[in-house]
Design a protein around this motif. Structure first.
Motif, PDB file in Angstrom:
ATOM      1  N   TYR A 127     -35.980  34.655 -56.693  1.00 18.63           N
ATOM      2  CA  TYR A 127     -35.186  35.496 -55.790  1.00 18.63           C
ATOM      3  C   TYR A 127     -36.045  36.245 -54.783  1.00 18.63           C
ATOM      4  O   TYR A 127     -35.547  37.070 -54.037  1.00 18.63           O
ATOM      5  N   LEU A 129     -38.388  35.795 -51.559  1.00 18.85           N
ATOM      6  CA  LEU A 129     -38.830  34.843 -50.533  1.00 18.85           C
ATOM      7  C   LEU A 129     -39.851  35.502 -49.625  1.00 18.85           C
ATOM      8  O   LEU A 129     -39.663  36.633 -49.191  1.00 18.85           O
ATOM      9  N   GLU A 139     -35.744  28.011 -45.282  1.00 16.52           N
ATOM     10  CA  GLU A 139     -35.359  28.293 -46.659  1.00 16.52           C
ATOM     11  C   GLU A 139     -34.552  29.591 -46.701  1.00 16.52           C
ATOM     12  O   GLU A 139     -33.519  29.710 -47.347  1.00 16.52           O
ATOM     13  N   LYS A 142     -31.032  29.230 -45.446  1.00 14.15           N
ATOM     14  CA  LYS A 142     -30.185  28.578 -46.441  1.00 14.15           C
ATOM     15  C   LYS A 142     -29.653  29.602 -47.447  1.00 14.15           C
ATOM     16  O   LYS A 142     -28.476  29.638 -47.761  1.00 14.15           O
ATOM     17  N   HIS A 143     -30.537  30.458 -47.941  1.00 11.10           N
ATOM     18  CA  HIS A 143     -30.128  31.486 -48.903  1.00 11.10           C
ATOM     19  C   HIS A 143     -29.157  32.475 -48.277  1.00 11.10           C
ATOM     20  O   HIS A 143     -28.253  32.975 -48.937  1.00 11.10           O
ATOM     21  N   LYS A 146     -25.128  32.323 -48.167  1.00 10.72           N
ATOM     22  CA  LYS A 146     -24.306  32.678 -49.330  1.00 10.72           C
ATOM     23  C   LYS A 146     -24.455  34.152 -49.711  1.00 10.72           C
ATOM     24  O   LYS A 146     -23.928  34.588 -50.715  1.00 10.72           O
ATOM     25  N   ALA A 147     -25.190  34.906 -48.908  1.00  9.32           N
ATOM     26  CA  ALA A 147     -25.550  36.259 -49.354  1.00  9.32           C
ATOM     27  C   ALA A 147     -24.585  37.337 -48.867  1.00  9.32           C
ATOM     28  O   ALA A 147     -24.097  37.286 -47.745  1.00  9.32           O
ATOM     29  N   ASP A 311     -28.619  39.808 -53.510  1.00  9.79           N
ATOM     30  CA  ASP A 311     -28.635  38.359 -53.725  1.00  9.79           C
ATOM     31  C   ASP A 311     -30.056  37.810 -53.723  1.00  9.79           C
ATOM     32  O   ASP A 311     -30.385  36.905 -54.459  1.00  9.79           O
ATOM     33  N   PHE A 312     -30.883  38.341 -52.827  1.00  7.59           N
ATOM     34  CA  PHE A 312     -32.299  37.985 -52.874  1.00  7.59           C
ATOM     35  C   PHE A 312     -33.122  39.001 -52.102  1.00  7.59           C
ATOM     36  O   PHE A 312     -32.585  39.873 -51.423  1.00  7.59           O
TER      37      PHE A 312
END
Length: 500
Positions: A127, A129, A139, A142-143, A146-147, A311-312
């Protein structure tokens, strides 16, 4: 018994690294020695080339950066031979570099331009990056699709841009300084830019023209190989162009800033549940803090005792010079920042080994108005100058220090404003013995000048001020400006006329 060292004439000019510094160095060597093969060793299938180079003033320069296949470089310079492989080790005693593919390359002069890698706040957490190069930026995109909420840790250029560009997603931004953009700005300039963060962004995207990233449809296996080692070249100012940085929610900007803190601990969801910790909701109203009922994949505990779920996490906390592959068995002198120390001819502490760009640490007697920053402009200047020095040394010529190291000068864009930084723009190293002069027109321009003993030592220009050339000259010639006082920044006085 070690093999006898081959005569230096047997070797070639060898450059390691396909970023700006390495490619500029190889191109310059290829131009100076058209009948010799120049080897460029790079772990990545694409290289970064400087295009549309413009000299704006004596020292300020602007250019675009293009990702290209290495074959394009070989077409432009038929005497550059690109070797697509990582470096296994350097045998400096034998003037030989061993690549991952098992081959050995004997050099007469070697320039290490292997760049730097992101400092990750914690290794191996899915989680977290790091954003440093094109692959990691994609990358990240992409994450993000959905966040609902992300956390950004760090206060450099990439963090600044990210916060401005992200839409439709809550952003909690943690910085260890009092104000944003600490490497680039003081609190005043940060304030000037922050008002732009709070304002709704205009829909019309201004066309950018600095970088064209073309990583799509490249050799997939080469990418996954290079991904493992985080070896991609650094991003520059327009890296987010062409990436759609939208989260799942339908709003423009929701940013909460946590200052003067760092990450204390990161918990995964299960661990968090077992420990029965409590986290905060996104702060809507500064006075009331409520406990978050939503479960998040990852939680961050800050040193100010606050805990947020998200989320990340984006780790944008700077870089470490990529020296690892070269240290084993070699006694390089390293700088405090972990870079290879170089002298005023870009020469490391080992014979015939030079270094340029993010991997090196400038260790000569620096000009009082220049400092090293790991930026594209400096990578280009160092790569170019290193090639000149290697050429001079091999021909037995002497060479003067390049003029670009006289004055720190950088032009970039933040939040769609043109930003010019000159000299000791943040009064770096001047102690309390300096004064600042400011001129600020909200939403339009911000001008800050750093003065010491009546002389201009640095400046920050945000917006279309047209003062960069005048100020560059005033810093370079160290003229005494005491008699002008505040007039120096009076908008009704055309300062250029004074000092042409």
């Amino acid at each position: 018994m070690e093999a006898a060292r081959p005569p230096a004439t047997a070797g070639k000019f060898v450059v390691v690294g396909g970023g700006i510094a390495g490619v500029t160095c190889a191109e310059q060597l290829a131009t100076q020695f058209p009948s010799e093969d120049i080897l460029l060793i790079t772990a990545s299938p694409v290289i970064k080339a400087v295009t549309n180079f413009k000299q704006i003033s004596k020292i300020l320069e602007e250019f675009d950066v293009e990702e290209q296949s290495s074959t394009m470089l070989e077409k432009r310079f038929p005497n550059i031979k690109v070797i697509e492989s990582g470096v296994k080790r350097l045998k400096s005693e034998e003037h030989c570099i061993v690549t991952e593919d098992g081959n050995q390359h004997v050099y007469k002069k070697l320039c290490l331009c292997a760049g730097a890698k992101p400092k990750l706040i914690c290794e191996g957490n899915p989680y977290v990056l790091g954003i440093r190069d094109t692959d990691s930026a994609q990358e990240f995109q992409k994450h993000l699709t959905k966040a609902k909420r992300i956390m950004i840790i760090g206060n450099g250029g990439i963090a600044l841009e990210l916060v401005y560009e992200i839409e439709g997603c809550e952003v909690i931004w943690a910085i260890k300084d009092k104000a944003i953009g600490n490497t680039f700005f003081d609190a005043g300039a940060a304030e000037f830019l922050t008002s732009k963060l709070i304002a709704e962004k205009p829909e019309a995207k201004i066309a950018q023209k600095r970088t064209r990233y073309t990583t799509e449809g490249r050799k997939k296996e080469a990418r996954s190989k290079s991904k493992a080692d985080n070896v991609g070249s650094a991003l520059g100012p327009d890296w987010h162009e062409g990436l759609n940085l939208k989260g799942t929610k339908e709003f423009s900007h929701k940013i909460h800033l946590e200052t003067m803190c760092e990450v204390k601990k990161i918990y995964l969801q299960d661990e968090f549940r077992i420990l029965k910790k409590k986290s905060f909701t996104f702060p809507r109203d500064p006075k009331s803090v409520t406990t978050d009922t939503e479960m998040w994949p990852v939680y961050v505990e800050l040193t100010n005792e606050k805990i947020y779920g998200c989320d990340f996490i984006v780790s944008a906390t700077g870089v470490t010079p990529n020296v690892d592959p070269f240290l084993h068995g070699n006694s390089f002198n390293l700088g405090e920042d972990g870079g290879l120390k170089v002298d005023d001819h870009m020469h490391t502490s080992l014979p015939d080994v030079y270094a340029a760009g993010d991997i090196c640490t400038a260790s000569w007697q620096l000009s009082p108005v220049w400092q090293q920053m790991r930026l594209w402009t400096q990578a280009r200047q160092m790569g170019w100058y290193a090639a000149k020095c290697m050429a001079a040394a091999s021909l037995g010529d002497s060479i003067d220090m390049d003029f670009s190291f006289e004055l720190f000068a950088h032009v970039t864009k933040f939040f769609n404003y043109k930003v010019v930084l000159l000299g000791k723009y943040n009064a770096q190293g001047l102690g309390s013995d300096h004064e600042l002069m400011l001129r600020c027109t909200k939403g339009q321009e911000y001008i800050k000048v750093v003065m010491q003993n009546g002389r201009m030592m640095g400046a920050v220009l945000i917006g279309e001020t047209d003062l960069e050339e005048t100020f560059e000259n005033l810093i370079l010639n160290q003229m005494n400006l005491s008699s002008y006082g505040e007039d120096l920044l009076d908008p009704n006085i055309d300062i250029e006329d004074y000092f042409d």
